[in-house]
Write an enzyme that holds these catalytic residues in place. Structure first.
Site: not given
Lengths: 624, 319
Positions: A417, A385, A247-249
């Site tokens: 994206r 992120g 999740e975008d980390s």
């Protein structure tokens, strides 16, 4: 053009009005030749370059602007392009081209009259009589239709437009860099500075135009400019890493951070002013005059303060300490205290006065921050992120050359994206880092993918930028190849240290006796209606009771069971001359059937407020 | 499996040995040992690095923390580090890092008095111990430019700016902070085994052969000028990038070449930061690995070992 004359006899019909900066100055018969003549004069420098000339055919007007604050942009003038060849001595500076009329400045309104070719090649189409339009102007470069922050994005034309907007509008604003060259004499309330800003590996047409003119092109075509970008080049691997980059980390290399990557300095200034003794105008009351000075304060520690009320340079101030000691003659304390989240070392103390002659002082506190969990980072492609895990160097997958990534991003960040620009940037960056000469990533005139892959191949890398890696924990070879390459990353100003919010017990609101909300005041996090619904759905009634009552504004009050009214605690006289204090029902004039109940203070407050309006609330009670 | 011996006799063949660079082969062992060696070299071989800085005067443009961080990253010659004590378990000074057994003191004094910018470098650091000094790269090669002989730049001073400080260097390991890591690069690769299917290769034209040879980004294969046959010139240049295999598939010749990784032989490349010699880095790493295994073996016979290591404990007693 005829001058406008102040009479009614001159015939104006059929003529075109001429405005200069919005004032009607004259009329002319043939606006086409008038405007053409004026523009010719501008190109010959008889009229200043920055004058904008607009011919409005519909309104039968000619508008000329010479005032300040208009946006102008340079365009090539097609009919004068031949003059470039005539230039002797090879003086192709911007100014000389402007003087010769090869380039001219076009304003927003005049732009509507131009037929502008997007690139030079469109002009050649015209020669071959393929083009349907006759161009009057031509863009200097195709990427010049973008602004500065968008035109320095590499391969921006490969990205989804929304991602380019995220980067150019948001992330470029929030990224830390070296924002000023005079940080030592400035006092901004809040500034961030990156320790080691870098110039990206790639170049774009606009990034070449950045900076002071006069720097010569250095050896190898590297421009020795003082201008740094607001980020650093990190080796980025596109891979999963133990689930810590979901999740975008991001997962970052702890060793890289310890070596100074993305380290930054944060300066916060506290300003305090005092009443001026020699102030003109009304004389302040002697008692209330506030002055700097060290006094033993009840609100915070003053250990780091000198007698003048300012901390010494280098003092380490913690939360709750006094930054500026200030007191009134009467002895009242006016000191400025650090909020519970603020701390730092004293960078500088400035004493000054403003234009009205009011004295003030500024104390700047400095903090050095290494990236920590929850800090926000972004590439130049709108791929933001937060830092999810700091992994040790030896645990990362390593390539045959021993290269270990600085950042690991999750591959799921890319398909939806639609930002292949970032992957192209990494592939191109890898080629450049290995000595490739194809360095330009200018939007709209980017290298072909083949050129990028060929450059990588020549440098001895796999064409598509992927590499064979070994598992850092076991030493086994990983079956799939991992895409890796240097990517320009930015550290954004959103840091978890400024946002952490936690409390167990703390201040309550004086009116409602419920916990306060603000982070600055050490408040709590609201347990709102939707959260309540959630607990109800789980059937966790005891938990809900604890959240909303025990840990919030639990309170007690007395009810008379006879009349169901509130019984207040009062002091009353009892036979025998003694006075006792206790709950007493004024309606029943008795203490017989009074019970004590637990209620939220909010409910009690409501009852009291209604009571004051002459409305009584009845409480039916039963034994629980 | 009772009594089966898992003992191996790994061999090392050194290929290249320089002060800061070392290349060797490690044979007849497996990835676990090779990787343990790599991990220890990166994170657990001790060195000495500046850990505590007391700044007396700093009127430079960089703030105190910045300078302290830069000082910490300067590699110091740490041949003594293995015999030094960690300051946290030094009895002589109660761990406050002030004694000769666990710490080295440095002094730096620099002031710019003329209009020329003064570069404060690692050469301006004066050590109390001549065995622990900032590394010096100037004598390591002849082709190094003059500018690099001045040491590692710490900060630049303008006229009137001054830097005066005292620094204490301590022993530490890369696990605690990267500044203590002696390794610049430690990596290994499996030795590749390349088999060209000669029959299939003969079906290709010279042009196709050249195209296939060129598809590898590194120069692994070449065409023998005389026999026009594809030969393997440098198998170790192969980076396991599968480019040639994919190319062969694209040419419609799957199986043209088969490449295996030998699971029991590794080619190591070790580069040191200069704190210790690359060869010493490898030896120290082996020592530390032994110490770690000794710690396991110490509790071999005890009952706790079974609880701690489970089957591994029993296995150790058996073998």
């Amino acid at each position: 053009m005829e001058k406008l004359v102040d009479d009614t006899s001159t015939l104006l019909s059929g003529k075109v009005k001429v405005f200069l900066d919005g004032n009607w100055v004259g009329v002319c018969g043939d606006s086409v030749s008038f405007v053409a003549a004026l523009r010719r004069k501008r190109r010959r420098k008889e009229v200043p370059h920055q004058v904008e000339i607009k011919r409005d055919e519909q309104h039968r007007e000619v508008r000329i602007f010479s005032d300040a604050g208009r946006i102008l942009r340079p365009l090539l003038v097609v009919e004068n392009l031949g003059k470039i060849k005539a230039s002797k001595g090879g003086d192709y500076s911007f100014q000389s081209l402007l003087d010769k009329g090869v380039i001219e400045f076009i304003g927003t309104e005049e732009e509507e009259d131009c037929r502008t070719a997007w690139g030079i090649n469109y002009l050649f189409m015209e020669n071959e009589a393929k083009a349907p339009v006759k161009y009057t102007h031509c863009e200097l470069d195709m990427s010049f239709l973008l602004g500065l922050s968008a035109a320095i994005i590499p391969f921006a034309n490969h990205d989804h437009a929304r991602r380019v907007l995220y980067q150019s509008e948001k992330h470029s604003q929030q990224a830390m860099g070296f924002n000023t060259t005079n940080p030592n004499i400035r006092v901004d309330t809040n500034t961030h500075q990156l320790y080691y800003p870098q110039r990206p590996l790639f170049r774009t047409m606009v990034s070449d135009c950045l900076g002071k003119p006069g720097y010569p092109l250095g050896h190898n075509g590297i421009v020795p400019r003082a201008e740094y970008f607001n980020g650093q080049c990190a080796i980025v691997a596109v891979n999963v890493h133990l689930g810590y980059n979901q999740e975008d980390s991001l997962v970052m290399n702890r060793a890289s951070l310890e070596r100074g990557m993305f380290r930054s300095e944060h300066i916060r200034s506290y300003k305090a002013d005092v009443d001026n003794k020699e102030a003109v105008g009304k004389k302040p009351k002697f008692e209330d005059s506030v002055n700097f000075g060290k006094v033993q304060s009840k609100i915070g520690r003053v250990d780091s303060l000198d007698d003048d009320g300012f901390p010494f340079i280098g003092a380490n101030l913690q939360n709750g300490d006094i930054v500026v000691g200030r007191c009134a003659e009467s002895g009242a304390d006016h000191s400025i205290k650090l909020k519970h989240t603020e701390r730092g070392m004293v960078q500088k103390v400035v004493l000054s006065a403003n234009d009205e002659g009011k004295n003030f002082a500024v104390v700047s506190l400095r903090q050095v921050r290494t990236p920590c969990l929850g800090d926000k980072f972004s590439s130049m492609h709108g791929q933001k992120g937060v830092l999810g895990f700091l992994e040790s160097q030896e645990n990362f997958p390593f390539t045959i050359q021993g290269i270990v990534p600085d950042i690991v991003v999750n591959p799921h960040a890319f398909p939806s994206r639609q930002t292949p620009g970032q992957l192209l940037e990494a592939a191109l960056g890898k080629g450049i880092a290995c000595g490739g000469l194809q360095k330009y990533a200018t939007p709209f005139s980017t290298l072909s993918v083949d050129a990028v892959t060929d450059q990588l191949h020549r440098a001895g890398f796999s064409r598509w930028g992927s590499e064979r890696v070994y598992n850092g924990r076991t030493g086994e070879m990983i079956h799939s190849l991992v895409f890796m390459g240097p990517t320009f990353y930015q550290r954004l100003t959103h840091m978890s240290e400024d946002k952490v919010k936690f409390r167990n017990t703390g201040p309550v609101h004086p009116l409602t006796r419920q916990p306060v909300a603000d982070r600055k005041r050490f408040g709590g996090i609201k347990f709102g209606e939707m959260e309540r619904d959630c607990l109800i759905a789980h059937g966790a009634a005891a938990n809900l009771h604890e959240r909303l009552f025990t840990l919030s504004d639990s309170s007690q009050m007395h009810i008379c069971r006879k009349c169901n009214n509130i019984a207040n605690v009062i002091q009353r006289a009892v036979p025998g001359g003694r006075k006792i204090r206790g709950p007493y029902c004024r309606f029943c004039e008795s203490v017989e059937e009074i019970v004590r109940v637990n209620v939220p203070y909010g409910a009690k407050l409501l009852a009291q407020e209604l009571f004051s309006m002459g409305i009584t609330m009845k409480f039916e009670t039963e034994l629980g | 499996m009772e009594g089966a011996s898992y003992q191996r006799f790994p061999t090392v063949k050194i290929r290249e040995l320089k002060d800061d660079y070392c290349k060797f082969e490690l044979h007849s062992t497996d990835a676990s040992l090779a990787n343990a060696l790599r991990r220890v070299m990166i994170a657990e071989v001790p060195t000495v690095a500046i850990d505590l800085v007391e700044i007396e005067v700093n009127s430079s443009v960089l703030n105190d923390e910045f300078i302290a961080h830069r000082l910490g990253l300067i590699p110091l010659t740490s041949d003594r580090a293995m015999s030094m004590r960690f300051s946290r378990d030094c009895d002589a000074c109660d761990g406050d890092g002030q004694c000769e057994f666990c710490s080295v003191e440095f002094h730096l004094r620099a002031k710019c008095i003329n209009d020329q910018t003064l570069d404060v470098t690692s050469k301006d650091l004066y050590s109390s111990d001549h065995t622990v000094v900032p590394v010096d790269f100037s004598d390591s090669g002849s082709g190094i430019e003059n500018s690099e002989q001045r040491g590692i730049i710490i900060v630049k001073l303008r006229r009137g700016q001054e830097l005066r400080l005292r620094a204490i260097a301590r022993k530490g390991i890369g696990k605690d902070h990267a500044k203590w890591s002696p390794a610049a690069t430690v990596t290994f690769m499996y030795e590749p085994e390349i088999h060209i299917n000669e029959d299939m290769m003969d079906t290709l034209s010279l042009e196709e052969k050249q195209g296939w040879v060129d598809s590898s980004p590194t120069k692994v294969f070449d065409i023998d000028a005389a026999s026009q046959q594809v030969v393997v010139v440098d198998p170790e240049a192969y980076a396991y990038d599968d480019e040639v295999i994919k190319k062969a598939e694209a040419m419609g010749k799957p199986g043209l070449v088969e490449i295996y990784a030998k699971e029991d032989s590794f080619i190591f490349t070790v580069e040191s930061t200069g704190a210790i010699k690359a060869s010493q880095l490898v030896l120290n790493a082996i020592d530390i690995l032994k110490q770690k295994l000794d710690a396991v073996r110490l509790s071999e016979d005890t009952v706790e070992a079974d609880e701690q290591f489970g089957e591994l404990g029993a296995h150790m007693r058996g073998g």
